[in-house]
Design a protein around this motif. Structure first.
Motif, PDB file in Angstrom:
ATOM      1  N   ASN A   1       5.488   8.830  -3.945  1.00  0.00           N
ATOM      2  CA  ASN A   1       4.624   8.139  -2.867  1.00  0.00           C
ATOM      3  C   ASN A   1       3.546   7.682  -3.687  1.00  0.00           C
ATOM      4  N   SER A   2       3.317   7.692  -4.976  1.00  0.00           N
ATOM      5  CA  SER A   2       2.203   7.110  -5.477  1.00  0.00           C
ATOM      6  C   SER A   2       2.829   6.907  -7.121  1.00  0.00           C
TER       7      SER A   2
ATOM      8  N   GLU B   1       0.280   4.438  -0.025  1.00  0.00           N
ATOM      9  CA  GLU B   1      -0.188   5.325   0.863  1.00  0.00           C
ATOM     10  C   GLU B   1       0.460   4.997   2.463  1.00  0.00           C
ATOM     11  N   LYS B   2       0.577   3.765   2.586  1.00  0.00           N
ATOM     12  CA  LYS B   2       1.077   3.573   4.092  1.00  0.00           C
ATOM     13  C   LYS B   2       2.602   3.308   3.931  1.00  0.00           C
TER      14      LYS B   2
ATOM     15  N   ARG C   1       7.744   1.912  -1.737  1.00  0.00           N
ATOM     16  CA  ARG C   1       8.194   3.262  -2.215  1.00  0.00           C
ATOM     17  C   ARG C   1       9.320   3.168  -3.117  1.00  0.00           C
TER      18      ARG C   1
ATOM     19  N   ASP D   1       0.797  -1.310   0.037  1.00  0.00           N
ATOM     20  CA  ASP D   1      -0.076  -0.187  -0.144  1.00  0.00           C
ATOM     21  C   ASP D   1       0.942   1.052   0.036  1.00  0.00           C
TER      22      ASP D   1
END
Ligand code: ADP
Ligand code: MG
Length: 488
Positions: free
Chosen positions: A222-223, A192-193, A197, A190
Motif C-alpha cells: 500500500n505504498s 493511503e486511501k 493499489r 491517494d
C-alpha cells in the motif's frame, strides 16, 4: 548462472465518480462505516445493477491517455468467489472483452543525481478493464470487521506486460502512471486511501534467455516504497531458491510491512477457479466513436511532454521542470503568471522554491491545509514581484522579504513595497557617502581586496546595506566600492 528479474504489475485505480459502478449509492472516502450502501451494493435478492456511464467514460479516457485501443464493445463477466468482502459471491469485472486493449506508459528513470535527468523508456500495457471494488475487511486480534462503503466503487485495473526488470523501473512506472492519472482528474491516486493499489508479479530467468520463469504475486503493497521493498525481497528470495537448485512455486504472497518480508498466502488460483461467465443482467456496452473523439480532445498534456516543452521553449533546467511538471496546478499557475510577465526562469524559481517551501511550512504548522489553489497568492502576485525586481524597483534580497509578506497577507507586492518604503535606493550620493564610511572603517578589508581577494568587498557592502535597510542598488554599490578603492 546469473538471473535477471521479470516484473509485471497490476494496478487498481479507484475512478473518481459521484456514485458507484452499478448503483446510485454515493461513494467517498472516510464516511462512517456501512453508510454508503444500498440494496444493490449489499447484493440483496431481486436487485439489478445499473451501469454508471461516467465510470466508463473516465476509464476510456484513461485508456486513451495511455495509448490503448478502445474496444468497439466491452462486456461484463461474473468472477465467482465466496468471501465476506463480496456479498453477491461474485465480482462484476471484464474478463473476456475489456474496455481498453494494449497501451504504453512513458517512464523516466532516476538520473545519477537528483539534479540530472534520467533515461526514458516505455512500459507496455496488456489491458485496462473495469470492475467493482469489494468491501473492506479489517482483521483485528479476535475478529474481522467489514465496511461495505467501498463495495461497488468503480475500479480500473491496469495490467502491464511482464516488461520491467528492476524495482527501480517499477517505482518509476508507478510514479509516472500516477502523475498522468492525477493530471487527467481520473483519480486522486491517494495510496493511503486505497485509491491506487498495486500487486507485483516477479519471476527470474537465466540472463540471455527469453522464456518466462514461474512467478509469484505480491499483494497488500500500500505504498510505493512497499512495492520497491517487496520486489527486492522477492528477487533475493527466488535467487536463493534457484541457486540451491530448488524451484519456485506459483503462489500469492502477502507483504508484511512490520517484518519487511513476504509470506505465502495461497497457491495461485487459475482462471477456471473463478468460473467466469457473462453477466446476464448487464448489456454489453457499445462504445460511441464520436464520444471517444471528444474524450480524446479533453486529455491534458502528459507530464513528461510538458517537461520537455518547458525545457525546450522556456529553457528551464531539469531541476525546475522536475518539480513543476509533476503537479498540474503548479504548471497552470506558472503559465498564467507568464501572461503577466515573461520571465520563465525567475517565475519558475519562485514557484518551485519559495512558494512550495512556504506552502509546506504553512500546512505543517496546521495554519491552513494548503495547495496552490488554496493559498492567498495568485499567479499575478508572483509575476508582479518578479517584474518589479527586473525593473530594478526592488533588489532580489528585498524580493524575498516581500514574498514572505505577500504569502501571509495576500497583498500585492507593489502595494507592500509602497507601504513599507522598500524601493531600491539609486541615490548615488547617499550610497557614495556610506561607501566612504565603510572604506574608512575597515582598512583590513580594503587591503585584502587590493591583494586580489574580491570577496573582501562583502565586508564593506554589509554596513552599507545595513544602513539602507537592504535597499541600496547592489550593482551600483559594487561598482562604487571598486571604483573608490581603485582610485584610492
Ligand atoms: P492472472 O490473470 O493470473 O493475474 P495474467 O497473465 O493476467 O495473470 O498476469 C498478471 C500479471 O502478471 C501481469 O502484469 C503480467 O505481466 C504478470 N506476469 C505474468 N507472467 C509473469 C512472469 N512469468 N513473470 C513476471 N510477471 C508475470
Ligand atoms: Mg490478475
Amino acid at each position: 548462472m546469473p538471473y535477471e528479474a521479470v516484473i509485471g504489475l497490476e494496478i487498481h485505480v479507484q475512478i473518481k465518480t459521484r456514485t458507484k459502478m452499478f448503483s446510485a449509492a454515493p461513494y467517498q472516502y472516510g464516511a462512517a462505516p456501512n453508510t454508503l450502501t444500498d440494496a444493490v451494493v449489499l447484493g440483496l435478492p431481486g436487485t439489478l445493477p445499473v451501469l454508471n456511464y461516467a465510470a466508463i467514460e473516465k476509464c476510456a479516457k484513461l485508456g486513451l491517455m495511455l495509448g490503448c485501443e478502445i474496444a468497439e464493445v466491452c462486456k461484463w463477466d461474473r468472477k465467482n468467489y465466496f468471501y465476506p468482502d463480496s456479498p453477491k459471491n461474485y465480482q462484476l469485472t471484464q474478463n473476456e472483452e475489456p474496455l481498453c486493449i494494449g497501451g504504453k506508459v512513458e517512464i523516466e528513470l532516476p538520473g545519477p543525481s537528483r539534479n540530472v535527468e534520467g533515461d526514458h523508456r516505455w512500459v507496455t500495457l496488456n489491458r485496462i478493464h473495469l470492475e467493482e471494488d469489494p468491501g473492506k475487511l479489517t482483521h483485528e486480534a479476535f475478529e474481522t470487521v467489514i465496511d461495505f462503503n467501498r463495495a461497488g466503487a468503480p475500479l480500473a485495473e491496469i495490467v502491464t506486460e511482464p516488461d520491467m526488470s528492476s524495482s527501480t523501473e517499477a517505482v518509476a512506472f508507478l510514479n509516472c502512471l500516477r502523475n498522468m492519472i492525477v493530471y487527467a482528474g481520473i483519480s486522486d491516486c491517494d495510496m493511503e486511501k486505497g485509491q491506487f493499489r498495486c500487486d507485483a508479479n516477479v519471476s527470474l530467468r537465466p540472463v540471455g534467455t527469453n522464456k518466462l520463469g514461474t512467478r509469484t504475486e505480491m499483494k497488500n503493497l500500500n505504498s510505493i516504497s512497499n512495492v520497491k521493498a517487496a520486489i527486492e525481497y522477492e528477487i533475493d528470495r527466488q535467487t536463493e531458491v534457484l541457486k540451491k537448485g530448488g524451484s519456485i512455486t506459483q503462489e500469492t504472497r502477502r507483504w508484511d510491512v512490520e517484518s519487511s518480508s513476504s509470506f505465502p498466502l495461497r497457491s495461485k488460483e487459475e482462471a477456471h477457479d473463478y468460473r467466469y461467465f457473462p453477466d446476464p443482467d448487464l448489456m454489453p456496452v457499445q462504445m460511441d466513436r464520436s464520444r471517444i473523439k471528444e474524450l480524446e480532445a479533453e486529455l491534458p498534456e502528459p507530464p513528461l511532454d510538458k517537461q520537455r516543452r518547458y525545457q525546450e521553449s522556456f529553457k528551464l533546467p531539469f531541476t525546475l521542470t522536475s518539480v513543476l511538471c509533476v503537479n498540474r496546478e503548479l504548471c497552470e499557475f506558472f503559465e498564467e503568471a507568464l501572461q503577466t510577465h515573461q520571465a520563465p526562469r525567475q517565475i519558475a524559481n519562485y514557484i518551485s522554491n519559495d512558494l512550495l517551501r512556504e506552502l509546506s511550512a504553512a500546512s505543517d504548522s496546521g495554519d491552513c491545509a494548503l495547495d496552490v489553489g488554496q493559498c492567498k497568492l495568485t499567479p499575478s502576485h508572483i509575476a508582479t514581484l518578479v517584474k518589479i525586481i527586473d525593473e530594478g524597483i526592488i533588489s532580489k534580497q528585498i524580493g524575498k522579504e516581500v514574498f514572505n509578506e505577500m504569502f501571509v497577507t495576500g497583498e500585492m507586492p507593489d502595494a507592500i513595497v509602497e507601504k513599507k518604503g522598500l524601493k531600491q535606493s539609486n541615490d548615488i550620493d547617499e550610497i557614495e557617502a556610506l561607501c566612504r564610511e565603510a572604506i574608512a572603517g575597515n582598512a583590513k578589508a580594503v587591503a585584502q581586496y587590493k591583494e586580489g581577494n574580491v570577496k573582501a568587498l562583502n565586508a564593506l557592502k554589509g554596513p552599507v546595506m545595513k544602513a539602507t535597510r537592504g535597499q541600496a542598488n547592489p550593482a551600483m554599490l559594487d561598482g562604487l566600492l571598486k571604483k573608490m578603492i581603485d582610485e584610492g
